[in-house]
Scaffold this motif. Structure first.
Motif, PDB file in Angstrom:
ATOM      1  N   PHE A 280     -73.030  -4.622  -6.147  1.00 28.63           N
ATOM      2  CA  PHE A 280     -72.211  -5.608  -6.034  1.00 28.63           C
ATOM      3  C   PHE A 280     -72.502  -6.559  -5.019  1.00 28.63           C
ATOM      4  N   LEU A 281     -72.447  -6.099  -3.710  1.00 30.03           N
ATOM      5  CA  LEU A 281     -72.682  -6.703  -2.530  1.00 30.03           C
ATOM      6  C   LEU A 281     -73.796  -7.514  -2.611  1.00 30.03           C
TER       7      LEU A 281
ATOM      8  N   ILE B 291     -62.215  -3.295   0.492  1.00 27.04           N
ATOM      9  CA  ILE B 291     -62.633  -2.135  -0.229  1.00 27.04           C
ATOM     10  C   ILE B 291     -61.365  -1.059   0.346  1.00 27.04           C
ATOM     11  N   HIS B 292     -60.678  -0.767  -0.723  1.00 28.97           N
ATOM     12  CA  HIS B 292     -59.376   0.219  -0.260  1.00 28.97           C
ATOM     13  C   HIS B 292     -59.827   1.759  -0.100  1.00 28.97           C
TER      14      HIS B 292
ATOM     15  N   VAL C  58     -62.158 -11.185  -2.318  1.00 25.76           N
ATOM     16  CA  VAL C  58     -62.838 -10.199  -3.404  1.00 25.76           C
ATOM     17  C   VAL C  58     -62.237  -8.797  -3.332  1.00 25.76           C
ATOM     18  N   LEU C  59     -62.041  -8.092  -4.032  1.00 30.49           N
ATOM     19  CA  LEU C  59     -61.697  -6.776  -4.171  1.00 30.49           C
ATOM     20  C   LEU C  59     -62.605  -5.568  -4.692  1.00 30.49           C
ATOM     21  N   TYR C  60     -63.033  -4.713  -4.191  1.00 27.84           N
ATOM     22  CA  TYR C  60     -63.571  -3.799  -4.848  1.00 27.84           C
ATOM     23  C   TYR C  60     -62.949  -2.559  -4.812  1.00 27.84           C
TER      24      TYR C  60
ATOM     25  N   TYR D 275     -62.612  -9.645  -8.427  1.00 26.79           N
ATOM     26  CA  TYR D 275     -62.651  -8.186  -8.140  1.00 26.79           C
ATOM     27  C   TYR D 275     -63.694  -7.441  -9.063  1.00 26.79           C
ATOM     28  N   ALA D 276     -64.549  -6.450  -8.347  1.00 29.45           N
ATOM     29  CA  ALA D 276     -65.376  -5.706  -9.127  1.00 29.45           C
ATOM     30  C   ALA D 276     -64.785  -4.159  -9.169  1.00 29.45           C
ATOM     31  N   THR D 277     -65.091  -3.407 -10.100  1.00 27.94           N
ATOM     32  CA  THR D 277     -64.537  -2.079 -10.078  1.00 27.94           C
ATOM     33  C   THR D 277     -65.276  -1.166 -10.817  1.00 27.94           C
ATOM     34  N   ASP D 278     -65.348  -0.107 -10.721  1.00 16.06           N
ATOM     35  CA  ASP D 278     -65.883   0.994 -11.654  1.00 16.06           C
ATOM     36  C   ASP D 278     -65.009   2.007 -11.830  1.00 16.06           C
TER      37      ASP D 278
END
Length: 168
Positions: free
Chosen positions: A155-156, A97-98, A125-127, A5-8
């Motif tokens: 990120f992509l 991507i939710h 992968v989750l963003y 995952y990547a998250t901000d």
């Protein structure tokens, strides 16, 4: 199921996996979430505790559960990602991507459930961007998601440039 995952989202300060990230905006973090899927899983369903069944907490034998969240530094993230991709049945990646009204825990479980149900041979992968996880949070979420767009784009680009993924 392992979900990179990547998250901000900002960390909440709570080490419990389901509460690890809150809804506020933070710096971009990368990591690995581990989600368990029960043997009794039905495709398309996120099995969860129900008060109607007198279930008062998650049980990995019956429910889709976010078991762990591990924050990884950039180089470590991409090294582990490439190691897992090398041993995957296919060098493919799907990025989930939710939408708004989704907490980090829900997004991680949904990404794992989709990978599991699709029998996806590559890596999920989750963003996850900062969403309040409520209908009442729609207006604040729309403002935050636009700020997260640039981070998602970078990120992509990194996924393309720093991994051996054949198909994204």
């Amino acid at each position: 199921v392992e979900v990179f995952y990547a998250t901000d989202r900002a960390r909440s300060g709570d080490p419990t996996p389901s509460q690890f990230y809150g809804h506020g905006r933070g710096k971009l973090e990368l990591g690995l979430a581990t989600v368990t899927i029960p043997d009794t899983h039905q495709p398309g369903i996120l099995e969860a505790p129900s008060i109607w069944r007198l279930e008062f907490g998650p049980n990995a034998a019956k429910h889709v559960v976010l078991q762990s969240v591990e924050v990884l530094e950039g180089d470590t993230f991409f090294q582990l990602f490439n190691d897992r991709l090398d041993s995957a049945a296919a060098p493919d990646v799907f990025v989930f991507i939710h939408g708004y009204n989704v907490r980090f825990e829900q997004a991680a479980k949904r990404a794992a459930q989709m990978a599991y149900d699709l029998n996806f041979a590559g890596l999920p992968v989750l963003y996850s961007w900062p969403s309040r996880g409520s209908t009442m949070g729609y207006v604040p979420d729309t403002a935050v998601v636009q700020l997260s767009g640039r981070r998602l784009s970078h990120f992509l680009d990194d996924l393309i440039d720093r991994t051996g993924a054949r198909k994204l």
